[in-house]
Write an enzyme that holds these catalytic residues in place. Structure first.
Site, PDB file in Angstrom:
ATOM      1  N   ASP A 199       0.720  -1.130   0.905  1.00  0.00           N
ATOM      2  CA  ASP A 199      -0.175   0.123  -0.051  1.00  0.00           C
ATOM      3  C   ASP A 199       1.004   1.162   0.088  1.00  0.00           C
ATOM      4  O   ASP A 199       0.297   2.151  -0.540  1.00  0.00           O
ATOM      5  CB  ASP A 199      -0.892   0.288   1.457  1.00  0.00           C
ATOM      6  CG  ASP A 199      -1.942  -1.289   1.321  1.00  0.00           C
ATOM      7  OD1 ASP A 199      -2.099  -1.884   0.559  1.00  0.00           O
ATOM      8  OD2 ASP A 199      -2.004  -1.583   2.782  1.00  0.00           O
ATOM      9  N   ARG A 214     -16.841  -6.159 -17.721  1.00  0.00           N
ATOM     10  CA  ARG A 214     -16.629  -7.017 -17.211  1.00  0.00           C
ATOM     11  C   ARG A 214     -16.121  -6.680 -16.473  1.00  0.00           C
ATOM     12  O   ARG A 214     -15.177  -5.657 -16.267  1.00  0.00           O
ATOM     13  CB  ARG A 214     -15.857  -8.146 -18.103  1.00  0.00           C
ATOM     14  CG  ARG A 214     -16.487  -9.265 -18.913  1.00  0.00           C
ATOM     15  CD  ARG A 214     -18.115  -9.977 -18.348  1.00  0.00           C
ATOM     16  NE  ARG A 214     -17.952 -11.149 -19.547  1.00  0.00           N
ATOM     17  CZ  ARG A 214     -19.149 -10.238 -20.598  1.00  0.00           C
ATOM     18  NH1 ARG A 214     -19.819  -9.677 -19.917  1.00  0.00           N
ATOM     19  NH2 ARG A 214     -19.103 -11.106 -21.382  1.00  0.00           N
TER      20      ARG A 214
HETATM   21  O1  F6P Z   1      -2.111  -3.761   3.667  1.00  0.00           O
HETATM   22  C1  F6P Z   1      -1.884  -5.062   2.803  1.00  0.00           C
HETATM   23  C2  F6P Z   1      -2.807  -5.178   2.174  1.00  0.00           C
HETATM   24  O2  F6P Z   1      -3.256  -6.051   1.194  1.00  0.00           O
HETATM   25  C3  F6P Z   1      -4.562  -4.409   2.089  1.00  0.00           C
HETATM   26  O3  F6P Z   1      -3.819  -4.023   0.594  1.00  0.00           O
HETATM   27  C4  F6P Z   1      -5.757  -5.024   2.070  1.00  0.00           C
HETATM   28  O4  F6P Z   1      -6.592  -3.995   2.081  1.00  0.00           O
HETATM   29  C5  F6P Z   1      -5.112  -5.743   3.078  1.00  0.00           C
HETATM   30  O5  F6P Z   1      -3.610  -6.019   2.877  1.00  0.00           O
HETATM   31  C6  F6P Z   1      -5.955  -6.655   2.766  1.00  0.00           C
HETATM   32  O6  F6P Z   1      -5.350  -7.827   4.461  1.00  0.00           O
HETATM   33  P1  F6P Z   1      -5.874  -8.604   4.361  1.00  0.00           P
HETATM   34  O7  F6P Z   1      -4.201 -10.297   3.799  1.00  0.00           O
HETATM   35  O8  F6P Z   1      -5.493  -9.321   5.977  1.00  0.00           O
HETATM   36  O9  F6P Z   1      -7.077  -9.952   3.692  1.00  0.00           O
END
Ligand code: F6P
Length: 334
Positions: free
Chosen positions: A135, A254
């Site tokens: 992120d 889609r």
């Molecule tokens: O922080 C990395 C991330 O992949 C984010 O982009 C996403 O919101 C979150 O983690 C998803 O988290 P989890 O793996 O706990 O579902």
């Protein structure tokens, strides 16, 4: 001297390169060092689950995605002082003299809390942190998170694959991207893949302009949607289909989500080199006795930005949204 390495939060490419860099720099620069890997992020310190690392464990791992140590989210740490006390107790009892952490905002907070508790207990130990998150939302004014460029790389690959079908079928694809509340991953993936449009989390979207754009194109149209944008991919599809119908215009639409695929796969060369550089610099900082800190780097070879864990934690002073010039560049290249 016994040191620990911990990877926390969501896994990302670059974590293994960080483990390798810290371990190897320590073996080569610190006499009589014992390097331990903490299993499953902060859970490992709660459950005393560790492994003694030997050079063979770190051979050939730099480009591997995920983390050989494992990682789990432990959100309870934030509000559970007893659990934090367990972490500190085990850290001291098990003889760790320094901790090297890479992870996201949760791990930064946990590092800061551990550092404070150790100091309050009169047992200060260096807790050295660098950010690793697709992120790019962790104190990013001081450096780019490990994993971010790898995730862009992966996204661009996927965007090219989608282009094939979008182009062959003359379709519109609405494509979800991870990134939590930040626009970095979707936006940079959009620039690098030449996406026709990227919807940022807080954007006031002009859907009519998107429909104009769709109508002006003959073949593929790929629209990336940020994870935190409040409408789902299907809702966006319904809005666009409705508007196109209204104009008596036919375009197949889609939806597809890049999601967790963006987090996997091999680390980019940029992430490997930056992990090498940061791990080495953090070991040198420990040797110099400089104490706990957040380390960030934009480039290999330039001195890393070293700020206190407390300073790095303040989101208002440490998170920069995408610079205006980057948005202007993307618009200029449309
Ligand atoms: O922080 C990395 C991330 O992949 C984010 O982009 C996403 O919101 C979150 O983690 C998803 O988290 P989890 O793996 O706990 O579902």
């Amino acid at each position: 001297m016994k040191i620990g390495i911990l990877t926390g939060g969501g896994d990302c490419p670059g974590m293994n390169a960080f483990i390798r860099s810290v371990a190897r720099s320590a073996w080569n620069l610190v006499p009589d060092v014992d390097v331990w890997g903490i299993h499953d992020g902060w859970r490992g310190l709660i459950e005393r689950s560790y492994q003694h690392l030997a050079p063979a464990h770190t051979a050939g791992i730099s480009k591997l995605g995920g983390t050989i140590l494992g990682t789990l989210r432990v959100p309870e740490l934030k509000n559970n002082a007893d659990l934090r006390a367990v972490v500190m107790h085990n850290f001291i009892e098990d003889g760790f003299e320094a901790l090297f952490v890479c992870g996201g905002n949760g791990s930064l907070r946990a590092s800061h809390d551990l550092d404070l508790m150790l100091r309050d207990a009169g047992r200060p130990r260096p807790i050295l942190f660098t950010s690793a998150s697709i992120d790019n939302d962790v104190a990013n004014v001081h450096g780019t998170a490990l994993g971010f460029y790898s995730a862009i790389h992966r996204s661009v690959e996927m965007m090219e694959w989608i282009r094939d079908t979008a182009s062959a079928h003359r379709r519109v694809y609405i494509i979800g991207s991870m990134g939590r509340n930040s626009a970095y991953l979707p936006f940079y993936a959009g620039i690098a893949s030449g996406a026709e449009f990227v919807i940022r989390p807080d954007e006031r979207v002009d859907f009519d302009a998107i429909v104009d754009m769709i109508e002006s194109r003959d073949r593929d149209t790929r629209i990336i949607v940020s994870e935190a944008y409040p409408k789902s991919l299907e809702e966006i599809r319904a809005i666009l289909e409705h508007a196109l119908e209204h104009r008596n215009s036919r375009h197949e639409i889609r939806t597809v989500d890049m999601g967790y695929f963006q987090r996997g796969g091999e680390a980019s060369v940029t992430d490997v080199l930056r992990a090498d550089w940061l791990g080495y610099q953090m070991v040198r900082s420990m040797i110099a006795g400089e104490g706990s800190a957040f380390f960030g780097a934009f480039n290999v070879g330039t001195p890393p930005n070293r700020v206190s864990l407390a300073e790095a934690l303040d989101p208002s002073a440490n998170y920069d949204d995408i610079p205006r010039e980057i948005i202007d560049m993307a618009l200029a290249m449309r």
